[in-house]
Enzyme design. Structure first.
Site, PDB file in Angstrom:
ATOM      1  N   THR A 206     -47.995 113.500 118.567  1.00  0.00           N
ATOM      2  CA  THR A 206     -47.682 112.194 117.979  1.00  0.00           C
ATOM      3  C   THR A 206     -48.948 111.513 117.494  1.00  0.00           C
ATOM      4  O   THR A 206     -49.931 111.438 118.226  1.00  0.00           O
ATOM      5  CB  THR A 206     -47.058 111.276 119.058  1.00  0.00           C
ATOM      6  OG1 THR A 206     -45.789 111.793 119.389  1.00  0.00           O
ATOM      7  CG2 THR A 206     -46.918 109.848 118.573  1.00  0.00           C
ATOM      8  N   ARG A 234     -31.881 112.948 120.468  1.00  0.00           N
ATOM      9  CA  ARG A 234     -32.879 112.355 121.383  1.00  0.00           C
ATOM     10  C   ARG A 234     -33.875 111.514 120.597  1.00  0.00           C
ATOM     11  O   ARG A 234     -34.386 111.916 119.559  1.00  0.00           O
ATOM     12  CB  ARG A 234     -33.604 113.471 122.131  1.00  0.00           C
ATOM     13  CG  ARG A 234     -34.639 112.975 123.160  1.00  0.00           C
ATOM     14  CD  ARG A 234     -36.037 112.955 122.608  1.00  0.00           C
ATOM     15  NE  ARG A 234     -37.037 112.625 123.639  1.00  0.00           N
ATOM     16  CZ  ARG A 234     -38.307 112.326 123.392  1.00  0.00           C
ATOM     17  NH1 ARG A 234     -38.753 112.310 122.149  1.00  0.00           N
ATOM     18  NH2 ARG A 234     -39.128 112.039 124.369  1.00  0.00           N
ATOM     19  N   GLY A 236     -37.452 109.187 121.274  1.00  0.00           N
ATOM     20  CA  GLY A 236     -38.490 108.910 122.264  1.00  0.00           C
ATOM     21  C   GLY A 236     -38.965 107.471 122.217  1.00  0.00           C
ATOM     22  O   GLY A 236     -38.270 106.571 121.733  1.00  0.00           O
ATOM     23  N   THR A 257     -48.689 107.933 123.621  1.00  0.00           N
ATOM     24  CA  THR A 257     -48.238 109.290 123.337  1.00  0.00           C
ATOM     25  C   THR A 257     -47.952 109.957 124.676  1.00  0.00           C
ATOM     26  O   THR A 257     -48.418 109.519 125.716  1.00  0.00           O
ATOM     27  CB  THR A 257     -49.276 110.080 122.494  1.00  0.00           C
ATOM     28  OG1 THR A 257     -48.800 111.415 122.287  1.00  0.00           O
ATOM     29  CG2 THR A 257     -50.642 110.123 123.136  1.00  0.00           C
ATOM     30  N   GLY A 258     -47.158 110.997 124.635  1.00  0.00           N
ATOM     31  CA  GLY A 258     -46.770 111.663 125.876  1.00  0.00           C
ATOM     32  C   GLY A 258     -45.277 111.550 126.095  1.00  0.00           C
ATOM     33  O   GLY A 258     -44.523 111.319 125.148  1.00  0.00           O
ATOM     34  N   GLY A 260     -42.076 110.371 126.264  1.00  0.00           N
ATOM     35  CA  GLY A 260     -41.544 109.098 125.783  1.00  0.00           C
ATOM     36  C   GLY A 260     -40.618 108.402 126.755  1.00  0.00           C
ATOM     37  O   GLY A 260     -40.648 107.178 126.894  1.00  0.00           O
TER      38      GLY A 260
END
Ligand code: ASP
Length: 345
Positions: A206, A234, A236, A257-258, A260
């Site tokens: 991202t 889905r 995030g 980021t990571g 979500g």
């Protein structure tokens, strides 16, 4: 989120190991550093260049954060833009958000076949009374604004990755955790060094960006394909204002980021801004929210990555990640640099 979505940069191999985050951030004292732009992951280096073209000419932070992440949307990567990995049904679905210095914000989610979701998000912000459009409605809106419907095809890299995934078709999001403290960690060889796709492009994640312009205004943007091979539909944190992105022009701007889902449950970006309002530095504020996620997740924190980057009104920046392996790029008039993030576990 597959581990294939991520890679790790060995900063020493880039010759910038001696560059400390603290040293860079604390140099500011009472001087306001502006303009400045920061962006997630190594892809942030290229994205920052796009943003800097705007900022260095006295342009607005809003224009800069749109132009900046468009650079990444144009690159082929696992995780941003139409070249990214698809959902489990084989469709690339994109999420993006943008926010300016006056609490104006716009986002799109579950958007298909449009090359620059960030620009659609900006149109949602500027041309509708709404904040968020999703799916078919977002696509219809984009087309009515003159965006082109792109072919429904996967990039070569995404096709290969999808075919590989289809062999097992398990939905078990594993994320970019370089388990430094986990003796059972089995780190794929390719994650020990900067990782390039077969086509020579960087594999990255991202892209989130926040900027402070010469007028002292903050803005932010975020764009992603979300989790690779996700359930269809889905969405995030990236298009969720307050979770993946938040800007309060009196205080600062933050992007995440990571994983979500875990950023959403703590209203992550907004929480970091509130800690900065209380006087915490960008890094301390990011750390407090990461530690909260770690506490909530308990032992499951070993399996997820979450990362925040933050910029305050003085142009001071910082970041914090749950695990090692996260980095972000900073562009000021001194140049464009990739910094390794401090982390928790
Ligand atoms: N935060 C994004 C999401 O969960 C993914 C990422 O940053 O890698 O959709």
């Amino acid at each position: 989120m597959s581990i294939n979505r991520r890679h790790f940069i060995n900063l020493s191999s880039l010759g910038i190991a001696g560059f400390t985050l603290q040293g860079f951030a604390n140099k500011t004292n009472n001087i306001i550093i502006k303009p400045i732009v920061i962006a997630t992951w190594d892809a942030g280096l290229n994205a920052n260049k796009g943003a800097w073209e705007v900022l260095s000419k006295g342009g607005s932070a809003l224009d800069a954060v749109e132009k900046g992440v468009m650079v990444t949307e144009d690159e082929i990567s696992c995780c941003v833009g139409l070249g990214a990995n698809p959902d489990r049904d084989g469709h690339v679905t994109l999420d993006a958000s943008i926010m300016d210095h006056e609490f104006n914000c716009g986002s799109v989610a579950f958007l298909e076949r449009i090359k620059h979701p960030i620009s659609v998000a900006r149109k949602v912000m500027e041309k509708t009374p709404h904040v968020m459009l999703v799916g078919e409605g977002a696509q219809q809106f984009a087309l009515s604004e003159g965006f082109k419907l792109e072919p429904n095809v996967l990039s070569e890299d995404a096709k290969k990755a999808y075919e590989k995934w289809l062999k097992k078709s398990t939905y078990k999001p594993v994320i970019n955790v370089e388990r430094s403290t986990n003796p059972n960690a089995q780190l794929d060889e390719k994650y020990k060094a900067p990782y390039k796709l077969d086509n020579g492009n960087w594999n990255h994640d991202t892209i989130g960006m926040v900027a402070l312009d010469a007028n002292g205004n903050l803005s932010g943007s975020c764009t992603t394909s979300g989790a690779g091979f996700k359930l269809r539909g889905r969405v995030g944190d990236s298009p969720v204002i307050g979770a993946g992105l938040y800007v309060d022009n009196e205080v600062g701007a933050v992007v995440a980021t990571g994983q979500g889902e875990d950023v959403i449950r703590v209203a992550g970006a907004s929480a970091v801004v509130e800690y900065m309002r209380q006087g915490k530095s960008p890094q301390e504020a990011c750390k407090l929210v990461v530690e909260k996620i770690r506490k909530i997740k308990k032992e499951k924190a070993a399996d997820i990555q979450v990362c925040f980057i933050a910029l305050n009104k003085k142009g001071e920046h910082g970041s914090f990640a749950l695990h090692t392996g996260f980095n972000y790029a900073v562009h000021t008039s001194d140049g464009n640099k990739l910094l390794e993030s401090p982390f928790s576990i």
